[in-house]
Motif scaffolding. Structure first.
Motif, PDB file in Angstrom:
ATOM      1  N   ALA A   1       5.024   8.664 -15.717  1.00 33.60           N
ATOM      2  CA  ALA A   1       5.998   7.645 -16.128  1.00 33.60           C
ATOM      3  C   ALA A   1       6.535   6.891 -14.922  1.00 33.60           C
ATOM      4  O   ALA A   1       6.645   5.657 -14.937  1.00 33.60           O
ATOM      5  N   GLU A   2       6.858   7.625 -13.861  1.00 30.45           N
ATOM      6  CA  GLU A   2       7.349   6.973 -12.644  1.00 30.45           C
ATOM      7  C   GLU A   2       6.228   6.178 -11.973  1.00 30.45           C
ATOM      8  O   GLU A   2       6.461   5.091 -11.433  1.00 30.45           O
ATOM      9  N   ALA A   3       5.000   6.716 -12.015  1.00 29.10           N
ATOM     10  CA  ALA A   3       3.864   5.981 -11.452  1.00 29.10           C
ATOM     11  C   ALA A   3       3.672   4.654 -12.183  1.00 29.10           C
ATOM     12  O   ALA A   3       3.422   3.609 -11.561  1.00 29.10           O
ATOM     13  N   ALA A   4       3.805   4.694 -13.505  1.00 30.63           N
ATOM     14  CA  ALA A   4       3.673   3.468 -14.293  1.00 30.63           C
ATOM     15  C   ALA A   4       4.766   2.466 -13.948  1.00 30.63           C
ATOM     16  O   ALA A   4       4.531   1.253 -13.888  1.00 30.63           O
ATOM     17  N   GLN A   5       5.957   2.957 -13.707  1.00 34.33           N
ATOM     18  CA  GLN A   5       7.065   2.068 -13.355  1.00 34.33           C
ATOM     19  C   GLN A   5       6.791   1.358 -12.030  1.00 34.33           C
ATOM     20  O   GLN A   5       7.053   0.157 -11.880  1.00 34.33           O
ATOM     21  N   LEU A   6       6.230   2.093 -11.064  1.00 35.98           N
ATOM     22  CA  LEU A   6       5.907   1.475  -9.776  1.00 35.98           C
ATOM     23  C   LEU A   6       4.735   0.512  -9.904  1.00 35.98           C
ATOM     24  O   LEU A   6       4.709  -0.538  -9.246  1.00 35.98           O
ATOM     25  N   ALA A   7       3.748   0.848 -10.733  1.00 32.86           N
ATOM     26  CA  ALA A   7       2.616  -0.060 -10.932  1.00 32.86           C
ATOM     27  C   ALA A   7       3.097  -1.383 -11.523  1.00 32.86           C
ATOM     28  O   ALA A   7       2.688  -2.467 -11.085  1.00 32.86           O
ATOM     29  N   ALA A   8       3.978  -1.307 -12.516  1.00 32.41           N
ATOM     30  CA  ALA A   8       4.535  -2.525 -13.111  1.00 32.41           C
ATOM     31  C   ALA A   8       5.345  -3.307 -12.094  1.00 32.41           C
ATOM     32  O   ALA A   8       5.322  -4.550 -12.067  1.00 32.41           O
ATOM     33  N   ALA A   9       6.052  -2.601 -11.215  1.00 30.90           N
ATOM     34  CA  ALA A   9       6.862  -3.262 -10.196  1.00 30.90           C
ATOM     35  C   ALA A   9       5.990  -4.053  -9.227  1.00 30.90           C
ATOM     36  O   ALA A   9       6.326  -5.185  -8.850  1.00 30.90           O
ATOM     37  N   LEU A  10       4.867  -3.472  -8.809  1.00 34.09           N
ATOM     38  CA  LEU A  10       3.980  -4.193  -7.886  1.00 34.09           C
ATOM     39  C   LEU A  10       3.361  -5.415  -8.560  1.00 34.09           C
ATOM     40  O   LEU A  10       3.160  -6.452  -7.907  1.00 34.09           O
ATOM     41  N   LEU A  11       3.051  -5.323  -9.845  1.00 32.65           N
ATOM     42  CA  LEU A  11       2.535  -6.500 -10.544  1.00 32.65           C
ATOM     43  C   LEU A  11       3.603  -7.579 -10.627  1.00 32.65           C
ATOM     44  O   LEU A  11       3.315  -8.772 -10.441  1.00 32.65           O
ATOM     45  N   ASP A  12       4.837  -7.193 -10.871  1.00 28.89           N
ATOM     46  CA  ASP A  12       5.930  -8.172 -10.868  1.00 28.89           C
ATOM     47  C   ASP A  12       6.056  -8.841  -9.500  1.00 28.89           C
ATOM     48  O   ASP A  12       6.283 -10.051  -9.401  1.00 28.89           O
ATOM     49  N   ALA A  13       5.934  -8.044  -8.444  1.00 29.78           N
ATOM     50  CA  ALA A  13       5.994  -8.613  -7.094  1.00 29.78           C
ATOM     51  C   ALA A  13       4.839  -9.573  -6.864  1.00 29.78           C
ATOM     52  O   ALA A  13       5.021 -10.672  -6.318  1.00 29.78           O
ATOM     53  N   ALA A  14       3.636  -9.181  -7.284  1.00 28.84           N
ATOM     54  CA  ALA A  14       2.453 -10.011  -7.059  1.00 28.84           C
ATOM     55  C   ALA A  14       2.579 -11.367  -7.729  1.00 28.84           C
ATOM     56  O   ALA A  14       2.109 -12.381  -7.199  1.00 28.84           O
ATOM     57  N   GLU A  15       3.212 -11.408  -8.885  1.00 27.71           N
ATOM     58  CA  GLU A  15       3.372 -12.676  -9.588  1.00 27.71           C
ATOM     59  C   GLU A  15       4.093 -13.702  -8.723  1.00 27.71           C
ATOM     60  O   GLU A  15       3.785 -14.899  -8.760  1.00 27.71           O
ATOM     61  N   GLY A  16       5.036 -13.242  -7.927  1.00 32.27           N
ATOM     62  CA  GLY A  16       5.778 -14.153  -7.065  1.00 32.27           C
ATOM     63  C   GLY A  16       5.039 -14.570  -5.809  1.00 32.27           C
ATOM     64  O   GLY A  16       5.518 -15.426  -5.062  1.00 32.27           O
ATOM     65  N   PHE A  17       3.861 -13.979  -5.575  1.00 35.29           N
ATOM     66  CA  PHE A  17       3.081 -14.298  -4.379  1.00 35.29           C
ATOM     67  C   PHE A  17       1.688 -14.800  -4.744  1.00 35.29           C
ATOM     68  O   PHE A  17       0.719 -14.574  -4.013  1.00 35.29           O
ATOM     69  N   GLY A  18       1.591 -15.498  -5.884  1.00 34.53           N
ATOM     70  CA  GLY A  18       0.311 -16.070  -6.282  1.00 34.53           C
ATOM     71  C   GLY A  18      -0.732 -15.028  -6.618  1.00 34.53           C
ATOM     72  O   GLY A  18      -1.929 -15.280  -6.505  1.00 34.53           O
ATOM     73  N   TYR A  19      -0.296 -13.842  -7.024  1.00 40.61           N
ATOM     74  CA  TYR A  19      -1.155 -12.727  -7.404  1.00 40.61           C
ATOM     75  C   TYR A  19      -1.983 -12.186  -6.242  1.00 40.61           C
ATOM     76  O   TYR A  19      -2.981 -11.520  -6.452  1.00 40.61           O
ATOM     77  N   ARG A  20      -1.541 -12.455  -5.050  1.00 47.04           N
ATOM     78  CA  ARG A  20      -2.091 -11.784  -3.864  1.00 47.04           C
ATOM     79  C   ARG A  20      -1.002 -10.848  -3.351  1.00 47.04           C
ATOM     80  O   ARG A  20       0.024 -11.303  -2.834  1.00 47.04           O
TER      81      ARG A  20
ATOM     82  N   HIS B   1       0.831  -1.211   0.000  1.00 49.24           N
ATOM     83  CA  HIS B   1       0.000   0.000   0.000  1.00 49.24           C
ATOM     84  C   HIS B   1       0.860   1.254   0.000  1.00 49.24           C
ATOM     85  O   HIS B   1       0.468   2.283  -0.565  1.00 49.24           O
ATOM     86  N   ASP B   2       2.015   1.196   0.643  1.00 50.08           N
ATOM     87  CA  ASP B   2       2.923   2.339   0.692  1.00 50.08           C
ATOM     88  C   ASP B   2       3.329   2.730  -0.729  1.00 50.08           C
ATOM     89  O   ASP B   2       3.264   3.904  -1.130  1.00 50.08           O
ATOM     90  N   THR B   3       3.735   1.735  -1.512  1.00 52.14           N
ATOM     91  CA  THR B   3       4.107   1.995  -2.903  1.00 52.14           C
ATOM     92  C   THR B   3       2.904   2.462  -3.707  1.00 52.14           C
ATOM     93  O   THR B   3       3.027   3.347  -4.567  1.00 52.14           O
ATOM     94  N   ALA B   4       1.712   1.897  -3.435  1.00 54.76           N
ATOM     95  CA  ALA B   4       0.514   2.311  -4.168  1.00 54.76           C
ATOM     96  C   ALA B   4       0.142   3.758  -3.866  1.00 54.76           C
ATOM     97  O   ALA B   4      -0.244   4.517  -4.767  1.00 54.76           O
ATOM     98  N   VAL B   5       0.235   4.158  -2.603  1.00 56.63           N
ATOM     99  CA  VAL B   5      -0.029   5.553  -2.240  1.00 56.63           C
ATOM    100  C   VAL B   5       0.969   6.468  -2.947  1.00 56.63           C
ATOM    101  O   VAL B   5       0.608   7.538  -3.464  1.00 56.63           O
ATOM    102  N   ILE B   6       2.220   6.062  -2.972  1.00 53.78           N
ATOM    103  CA  ILE B   6       3.266   6.873  -3.607  1.00 53.78           C
ATOM    104  C   ILE B   6       3.015   7.005  -5.106  1.00 53.78           C
ATOM    105  O   ILE B   6       3.121   8.104  -5.669  1.00 53.78           O
TER     106      ILE B   6
END
Length: 676
Positions: free
Chosen positions: A566-585, A550-555
């Motif tokens: 552009a930076e917001a998009a980079q962080l959004a993509a980063a969180l999706l990459d992270a989610a992939e490693g946690f079963g999309y949760r 949520h911290d990254t999402a607020v940012i």
């Protein structure tokens, strides 16, 4: 005796407020750690181990957990011969609903002859309060009693009733041994089942009535986005709660298992993220908290007139000696938060913009006045112009912002700051709340708008003069001011919450964005809570090195609203990459490790699911779309033209007030808002 908080990262969880079920991925609930079945803040079953003809089935997999149902697959090699092919399998399907957990145990055979199997289930009755479980303390066993074919247990207002049709039941102290003798026909099936119903007459919150609104639906070139959204919506459905006094006002519990109740800050932030999906949730959250707004000055509870509470529990939250939380004791209704009141004001403003009916806003204007009185007369205890906090009891929360662990506010040398503490982001929240309040007051013909705009202007000037410091990379806002009004020079994610509040000018915004995207803060999967150069940094430290979803999402929301898509998009993509490693949760938090270090690891005690982590899917999806609500009169507008990080996409099931709409984005980034 030393007690350890149990880990959760490797457990299966099912929930439908106020019930939870935690087990291993083999489906077995073992008498260890946090495993068990809970009703609100009490564990009622701490063991549910299944045997077939004297042995545990051999687990081979589990089905996808969604909507309160999960299945567990195993092979049974104690019946039907010892051939090389496994011809007898067991499917254990667990369902969690409001007030009950049930299981179907299905034996399937491809043998050419009938087989007989003895199915046993050992159930342990344990009425441990949540704080005992979290501390790793000894269980609180309760002996069940048989009445009218069911087994009843009770303690302190909590009741459970176990039923098992067709089972022979043998009581063993606090355990029950259920036994079925079943015949599985040739190439056929045989089933058994059991359930536990539970209730807590003293729980301050209850399950929300009815189901969640129609779910948001997502299609995108990056197919992972739909998986993230689907899991998030399912998780949020299980966290929906209300109070018995106002069951129509729905809010989100903060997270399972530790925070399965109303939390001011958490519930407000999650509701604010979800405004384009479920605006009614914001209204319910606002009213629920307004009904419990502070009315007096009470040091023990940290209550103050006009203040919005921190959390509500069924009783005092006190942890045993030897636990990591030893010494912490919170009253059932606790107001130890410096930011919830400010977030309440801004949610009221944003909900109004997203179509909350004027009559509903008017019904909360008295609460708005009281919240502003708190900001004027109580939030700044020493009169220096900043909002600060300190626990005056010695057994409350030492830190009262969102990073509320005792070791979260650090100097760059890793040492801890001494309070009273004035957090950087809280000053930004106050600025935004003042400006938002002024707009509401003007729109509804009430006085005070100019006063609050002047307050915001003055606060921004004071912040600029007191909070900025510098290191080898240049200037940045300090994490806080300490007791001596010194800028605490830890480089932390707190500065990211200033983005979009208005307290920073364009040049300062650019500096903060650049600093947050530096490799010492951006792990590649999100923004770390603390800079890697800090002496207190550790990638798995709760608030000092980990990444919070949520911290990254607020940012990223702040970056987008402040003109940095552009930076917001980079962080959004980063969180999706992270989610992939946690079963999309998306986890509550995860390690600050980079891809080169192996990628993010789970924080083992992290809540799963957690409201503001699940809600983060909305700012992740909408990061680059620049949606601007138009009240209750029409479709939101968008002037965005940059591509999304997910390619072309379509999001359905969005709402602004009573207006339903969808959003389409083509590969070039052109946004079209369509009526549903």
């Amino acid at each position: 005796m030393t007690h350890r908080q149990p880990f959760l990262h490797d457990l299966n969880v099912l929930l439908a407020a106020p019930m939870q079920a935690w087990s291993g991925h083999d489906g077995q609930l073992r008498r260890q750690g946090a495993q068990g079945i809970y009703c609100a803040d009490t564990r009622v079953i701490d063991e549910a181990v299944l045997l077939v003809t004297g042995e545990e089935p051999e687990a081979i997999g589990s089905g996808r957990t969604r909507g309160g149902v999960s299945s567990f697959e195993a092979l049974v090699r104690t019946v039907g011969g010892e051939g090389s092919d496994p011809l007898v399998r067991l499917t254990r399907t667990r369902t969690v609903t409001t007030g009950a957990v049930s299981e179907e145990i299905l034996l399937s055979s491809d043998l050419a002859h009938d087989v007989t199997a003895v199915v046993e289930l050992v159930l342990g009755n344990d009425f441990s309060p949540l704080e005992a479980v979290k501390s790793g303390a000894a269980p609180h066993p309760v002996r069940p009693e048989e009445r009218d074919g069911a087994w009843h247990a009770a303690a302190g207002g909590v009741t459970s009733v176990i039923t098992a049709v067709g089972a022979a039941v043998t009581p063993e102290a606090h355990r029950l041994r259920l036994r079925w003798e079943v015949t599985v026909p040739a190439r056929g099936t045989a089933a058994a089942g059991w359930s536990v119903r539970a209730a807590d007459s003293e729980a301050p919150v209850v399950a929300a009535p009815g189901k969640a609104p129609a779910e948001m639906r997502v299609r995108a070139d990056d197919r992972r986005l739909a998986l993230l959204a689907g899991q998030a919506m399912a998780d949020l459905g299980g966290l929906r709660m209300a109070t018995a006094q106002a069951p129509e006002d729905v809010f989100l519990a903060a997270g399972a298992p530790w925070f399965f109740t109303l939390f001011g800050r958490d519930s407000l932030i999650a509701a604010r993220m979800l405004l384009p999906v479920d605006p009614a949730l914001a209204a319910g959250t606002l009213r629920t908290l307004a009904a419990r707004q502070g009315a007096q000055n009470d040091v023990e509870t940290a209550e103050q007139p006009g203040k919005i509470l921190h959390e509500v529990r069924r009783g005092e939250l006190r942890f045993p000696e030897g636990s990591s939380h030893e010494g912490l004791a919170l009253p059932p209704v606790y107001f130890g938060t410096v930011d919830a009141t400010l977030l309440w004001v801004s949610l009221l403003h944003d909900a109004w913009k997203w179509g909350m009916p004027a009559v509903e806003v008017e019904g909360l204007l008295g609460n708005l006045d009281r919240a502003l009185e708190w900001l004027k007369h109580w939030a700044d205890a020493d009169g220096d112009g900043f909002l600060e906090y300190i626990d005056e009891t010695g057994h409350g929360l030492a830190n009262q912002g969102w990073k509320d662990s005792g070791d979260s506010i650090r100097w760059n040398d890793g040492s801890l700051a001494t309070g009273p503490i004035a957090l950087a982001e809280v000053q930004g929240y106050a600025y935004q709340a003042a400006v938002n309040a002024a707009e509401i007051l003007d729109a509804f013909g009430r006085p005070g708008g100019d006063e609050w705009r002047d307050y915001a202007t003055d606060l921004a000037g004071k912040f600029r003069a007191s909070f900025w410091c510098a290191d080898h990379l240049g200037p940045y806002p300090a994490i806080a001011l300490d007791v001596d009004k010194r800028a605490v020079d830890g480089v932390a994610s707190n500065m990211g919450h200033l983005l979009g509040t208005g307290i920073l000018n364009a040049e300062e915004t650019e500096v903060v964005v650049r600093r947050l995207m530096h490799p010492s803060m951006f792990s590649g999967f999100g923004i770390r809570t603390l800079d890697t150069g800090n002496a207190g940094y550790w990638p798995l430290r709760y608030h000092a090195g980990s990444v919070w979803s949520h911290d990254t999402a607020v940012i990223l929301q702040g970056m987008a609203s402040a003109g940095h898509p552009a930076e917001a998009a980079q962080l959004a993509a980063a969180l999706l990459d992270a989610a992939e490693g946690f079963g999309y949760r998306l986890p509550e938090l995860f390690s600050g490790d980079t891809a080169e270090q192996g990628g993010p690891l789970p924080y083992p005690a992290s809540c799963r699911p957690q409201a503001w982590a699940a809600a983060s899917v909305v700012p992740v999806m909408l990061a680059t779309l620049d949606l601007k609500p138009q009240g209750s009169d029409g479709l939101p507008l968008s002037s965005a033209s940059s591509p999304t990080p997910f390619g072309a996409m379509r999001v359905e099931g969005l709402r602004s007030g009573k207006t339903r709409f969808s959003v389409e984005v083509d590969a070039g980034g052109k946004v079209t808002v369509l009526p549903a």
